[in-house]
Design a protein around this motif. Structure first.
Motif, PDB file in Angstrom:
ATOM      1  N   THR A 321       0.839  -1.198   0.000  1.00 24.56           N
ATOM      2  CA  THR A 321       0.000   0.000   0.000  1.00 24.56           C
ATOM      3  C   THR A 321       0.881   1.257   0.000  1.00 24.56           C
ATOM      4  O   THR A 321       2.109   1.174   0.131  1.00 24.56           O
ATOM      5  N   GLU A 322       0.220   2.408  -0.123  1.00 28.11           N
ATOM      6  CA  GLU A 322       0.955   3.688  -0.030  1.00 28.11           C
ATOM      7  C   GLU A 322       1.703   3.781   1.294  1.00 28.11           C
ATOM      8  O   GLU A 322       2.849   4.232   1.340  1.00 28.11           O
ATOM      9  N   ASN A 323       1.042   3.342   2.353  1.00 27.55           N
ATOM     10  CA  ASN A 323       1.688   3.406   3.669  1.00 27.55           C
ATOM     11  C   ASN A 323       2.893   2.483   3.756  1.00 27.55           C
ATOM     12  O   ASN A 323       3.875   2.799   4.438  1.00 27.55           O
ATOM     13  N   THR A 324       2.819   1.332   3.070  1.00 28.94           N
ATOM     14  CA  THR A 324       3.970   0.420   3.073  1.00 28.94           C
ATOM     15  C   THR A 324       5.179   1.092   2.449  1.00 28.94           C
ATOM     16  O   THR A 324       6.293   1.050   3.004  1.00 28.94           O
ATOM     17  N   PHE A 325       4.984   1.706   1.292  1.00 25.37           N
ATOM     18  CA  PHE A 325       6.090   2.401   0.622  1.00 25.37           C
ATOM     19  C   PHE A 325       6.632   3.531   1.501  1.00 25.37           C
ATOM     20  O   PHE A 325       7.851   3.730   1.600  1.00 25.37           O
ATOM     21  N   LYS A 326       5.717   4.259   2.143  1.00 29.90           N
ATOM     22  CA  LYS A 326       6.162   5.347   3.020  1.00 29.90           C
ATOM     23  C   LYS A 326       6.969   4.816   4.200  1.00 29.90           C
ATOM     24  O   LYS A 326       8.010   5.369   4.554  1.00 29.90           O
ATOM     25  N   ASP A 327       6.491   3.720   4.810  1.00 35.23           N
ATOM     26  CA  ASP A 327       7.185   3.154   5.974  1.00 35.23           C
ATOM     27  C   ASP A 327       8.560   2.629   5.604  1.00 35.23           C
ATOM     28  O   ASP A 327       9.547   2.834   6.330  1.00 35.23           O
ATOM     29  N   VAL A 328       8.653   1.913   4.471  1.00 33.84           N
ATOM     30  CA  VAL A 328       9.937   1.370   4.037  1.00 33.84           C
ATOM     31  C   VAL A 328      10.901   2.507   3.706  1.00 33.84           C
ATOM     32  O   VAL A 328      12.079   2.479   4.099  1.00 33.84           O
ATOM     33  N   ALA A 329      10.405   3.528   2.989  1.00 31.09           N
ATOM     34  CA  ALA A 329      11.255   4.675   2.631  1.00 31.09           C
ATOM     35  C   ALA A 329      11.738   5.398   3.885  1.00 31.09           C
ATOM     36  O   ALA A 329      12.914   5.782   3.978  1.00 31.09           O
ATOM     37  N   LYS A 330      10.850   5.554   4.851  1.00 25.10           N
ATOM     38  CA  LYS A 330      11.216   6.233   6.095  1.00 25.10           C
ATOM     39  C   LYS A 330      12.278   5.439   6.857  1.00 25.10           C
ATOM     40  O   LYS A 330      13.246   6.011   7.387  1.00 25.10           O
ATOM     41  N   THR A 331      12.122   4.122   6.911  1.00 18.22           N
ATOM     42  CA  THR A 331      13.087   3.291   7.634  1.00 18.22           C
ATOM     43  C   THR A 331      14.445   3.310   6.950  1.00 18.22           C
ATOM     44  O   THR A 331      15.481   3.397   7.619  1.00 18.22           O
ATOM     45  N   LEU A 332      14.462   3.231   5.621  1.00 18.60           N
ATOM     46  CA  LEU A 332      15.732   3.273   4.898  1.00 18.60           C
ATOM     47  C   LEU A 332      16.416   4.628   5.024  1.00 18.60           C
ATOM     48  O   LEU A 332      17.637   4.730   4.929  1.00 18.60           O
ATOM     49  N   SER A 333      15.629   5.686   5.245  1.00 21.46           N
ATOM     50  CA  SER A 333      16.182   7.032   5.408  1.00 21.46           C
ATOM     51  C   SER A 333      16.707   7.285   6.803  1.00 21.46           C
ATOM     52  O   SER A 333      17.671   8.040   6.987  1.00 21.46           O
ATOM     53  N   ALA A 334      16.047   6.668   7.784  1.00 20.55           N
ATOM     54  CA  ALA A 334      16.407   6.943   9.189  1.00 20.55           C
ATOM     55  C   ALA A 334      16.090   5.736  10.052  1.00 20.55           C
ATOM     56  O   ALA A 334      15.171   5.757  10.873  1.00 20.55           O
ATOM     57  N   TRP A 335      16.867   4.692   9.859  1.00 19.45           N
ATOM     58  CA  TRP A 335      16.680   3.492  10.692  1.00 19.45           C
ATOM     59  C   TRP A 335      17.107   3.859  12.104  1.00 19.45           C
ATOM     60  O   TRP A 335      18.260   4.179  12.345  1.00 19.45           O
ATOM     61  N   PRO A 336      16.186   3.791  13.063  1.00 19.48           N
ATOM     62  CA  PRO A 336      16.472   4.358  14.395  1.00 19.48           C
ATOM     63  C   PRO A 336      17.222   3.409  15.334  1.00 19.48           C
ATOM     64  O   PRO A 336      16.952   2.220  15.387  1.00 19.48           O
ATOM     65  N   PHE A 337      18.168   3.991  16.054  1.00 15.72           N
ATOM     66  CA  PHE A 337      18.877   3.294  17.127  1.00 15.72           C
ATOM     67  C   PHE A 337      18.955   4.227  18.330  1.00 15.72           C
ATOM     68  O   PHE A 337      18.823   5.443  18.192  1.00 15.72           O
ATOM     69  N   THR A 338      19.210   3.653  19.488  1.00 16.35           N
ATOM     70  CA  THR A 338      19.351   4.429  20.710  1.00 16.35           C
ATOM     71  C   THR A 338      20.692   4.089  21.344  1.00 16.35           C
ATOM     72  O   THR A 338      20.900   2.964  21.806  1.00 16.35           O
ATOM     73  N   VAL A 339      21.597   5.064  21.346  1.00 13.46           N
ATOM     74  CA  VAL A 339      22.919   4.850  21.929  1.00 13.46           C
ATOM     75  C   VAL A 339      22.796   4.919  23.444  1.00 13.46           C
ATOM     76  O   VAL A 339      22.312   5.910  24.002  1.00 13.46           O
ATOM     77  N   THR A 340      23.227   3.858  24.114  1.00 12.28           N
ATOM     78  CA  THR A 340      23.119   3.812  25.574  1.00 12.28           C
ATOM     79  C   THR A 340      24.457   4.030  26.279  1.00 12.28           C
ATOM     80  O   THR A 340      24.487   4.474  27.421  1.00 12.28           O
ATOM     81  N   SER A 341      25.562   3.716  25.600  1.00  6.91           N
ATOM     82  CA  SER A 341      26.882   3.898  26.199  1.00  6.91           C
ATOM     83  C   SER A 341      27.955   3.719  25.146  1.00  6.91           C
ATOM     84  O   SER A 341      27.687   3.237  24.033  1.00  6.91           O
TER      85      SER A 341
END
Length: 408
Positions: A321-341
């Motif tokens: 769907t449109e949302n699938t393409f948006k979600d995949v594009a968003k993840t490839l642009s900014a795959w999120p991580f959280t630096v803890t140390s």
């Protein structure tokens, strides 16, 4: 207790900055004593650049440094890239320039650099004492340096070139900080730099050992976002590789306020990733999600992305769907991580923090709290990116301080 006097300069630490300072001082007719607590000089030089010694960078500038870039800029005015090349070529070291401006000895071995400096110091008359740990330094009319053995030495000028806590297995120590503090200097709390990052997301372990070219973006609290492009290496605990190593200094400071967000862009050269994905889907409409990413991403990264985005693996991309393409594009642009140390000192190639540079004369590297004392290199609150910048700064500090010392 034995007193030895008559030295013009005592330099504590025979690393990059100490060796360069000793050589330049001796060539200016000063009597130099170079003290090294390890059994050989230049141990960190020997392990730098994976044993190849990335000794400088053709693109070196003040923007490559954190902490106190203004001090780095002052050093670079005295010691340019061409100065560095000229000095090492004159020492008999042939060099080769590789990608991103990195310069290595043509032999491909760091021994070419360390041995050239050691030989030059010896030929210039430097007195090198290894296995000689300085445990105390005092200043009256002259400087008085006491070794762990109880032996003492006197000099007109003293240089602290002891390095940092980074990489203790090659001699990293906090002894220099203690000596500087004994002479009145304050410290910016040292933290590991050019080191890998621990992240909160446990799924990263599924990517262990995989490398990718990315743009990494760090959001260090109230500071402006910091970006760096290059290779990332996924590990069992988090992220490594040049793309994130160059962000670790800033991350270390920001972690005092809590975990720090970081994101990876897997295709920084593709501005409209959603359009790119739709065009690819139009070319390969019958492919399943796993097949769709073949040739784009490492298989394990693609599998994790599919799970992350909640995509059904066996259905063709025509079902997206449109949302699938948006979600995949968003993840490839900014795959999120959280630096803890940060990873520990044993894995750090450099240090952030150190002697407060407000207490140093930028043009000479002489202490503003203790006249006649010079503090160099990694002991200072200056740290550079990977790629030869930290070694260039170290050489430059040694060169600058030696040239600034009054003629005898």
């Amino acid at each position: 207790m034995n007193d030895s006097s008559g030295y013009d300069v005592i330099i504590i630490g025979a690393g990059a900055s100490g060796l360069m300072c000793a050589l330049q001082c001796a060539r200016r007719k000063k009597r130099v004593l170079l003290l090294e607590k390890e059994h050989q000089a230049g141990r960190k030089i020997l392990v730098s650049g994976n044993g190849r010694c990335n000794l400088t960078n053709a693109c070196v500038s003040a923007s490559d440094y954190r902490g106190t870039p203004a001090l780095a800029e002052a050093v670079l005015k005295h010691f340019t890239f061409q100065n560095c090349l000229d000095i090492f070529h004159a020492l008999g070291v042939l060099t080769v320039q590789e990608g991103q401006g990195r310069v290595f000895p043509r032999t491909g071995k760091s021994t070419a650099v360390a041995e050239a400096l050691r030989l030059a110091c010896s030929e210039a008359g430097v007195e090198l004492k290894t296995d000689s740990e300085a445990v105390k330094i005092e200043k009256k009319k002259l400087f008085r340096v006491t070794l762990a053995t109880g032996e003492t030495f006197m000099s007109k000028y003293a240089v602290l070139a002891c390095g940092s806590k980074a990489y203790p297995q090659a001699g990293g120590t906090e002894s220099g900080y203690k000596l500087a503090a004994a002479l009145g200097h304050r410290l910016v709390p040292p933290t590991p730099a050019l080191c890998a990052l621990n992240v909160r997301e446990k799924a990263v372990a599924r990517l262990q050992g995989i490398r990718a070219q990315v743009r990494a973006t760090l959001w260090p609290g109230t500071q402006q976002a910091l970006q760096n492009e290059g290779e990332v290496l996924f590990t069992a605990y988090g992220l490594s590789g040049p793309a994130v190593l160059n962000l670790s200094s800033t991350a270390g400071k920001a972690l005092s306020e809590g975990p720090v967000p970081l994101a990876l862009d897997f295709f920084p050269d593709i501005p409209d990733k959603e359009l790119f994905l739709k065009e690819r889907a139009a070319r390969f409409p019958s492919r399943t999600a796993k097949e769709f990413f073949a040739g784009l991403l490492h298989e394990n990264i693609a599998n994790l992305l599919i799970d992350f985005a909640g995509i059904r693996k066996k259905l063709p991309v025509t079902s997206w769907t449109e949302n699938t393409f948006k979600d995949v594009a968003k993840t490839l642009s900014a795959w999120p991580f959280t630096v803890t140390s940060l990873r520990p000192w044993t894995e750090a190639m450099a240090a952030s923090g150190g002697v407060n540079c407000a207490e140093i004369n930028y043009n000479t590297l002489e202490s503003l709290r203790c006249p006649g004392l010079y503090i160099l290199g990694e002991m200072l609150d200056v740290d550079g990116r990977s790629g030869g910048f930290n070694l260039h700064f170290a050489w430059g500090c040694g060169y600058t301080a030696a040239r600034a010392m009054p003629e005898e």
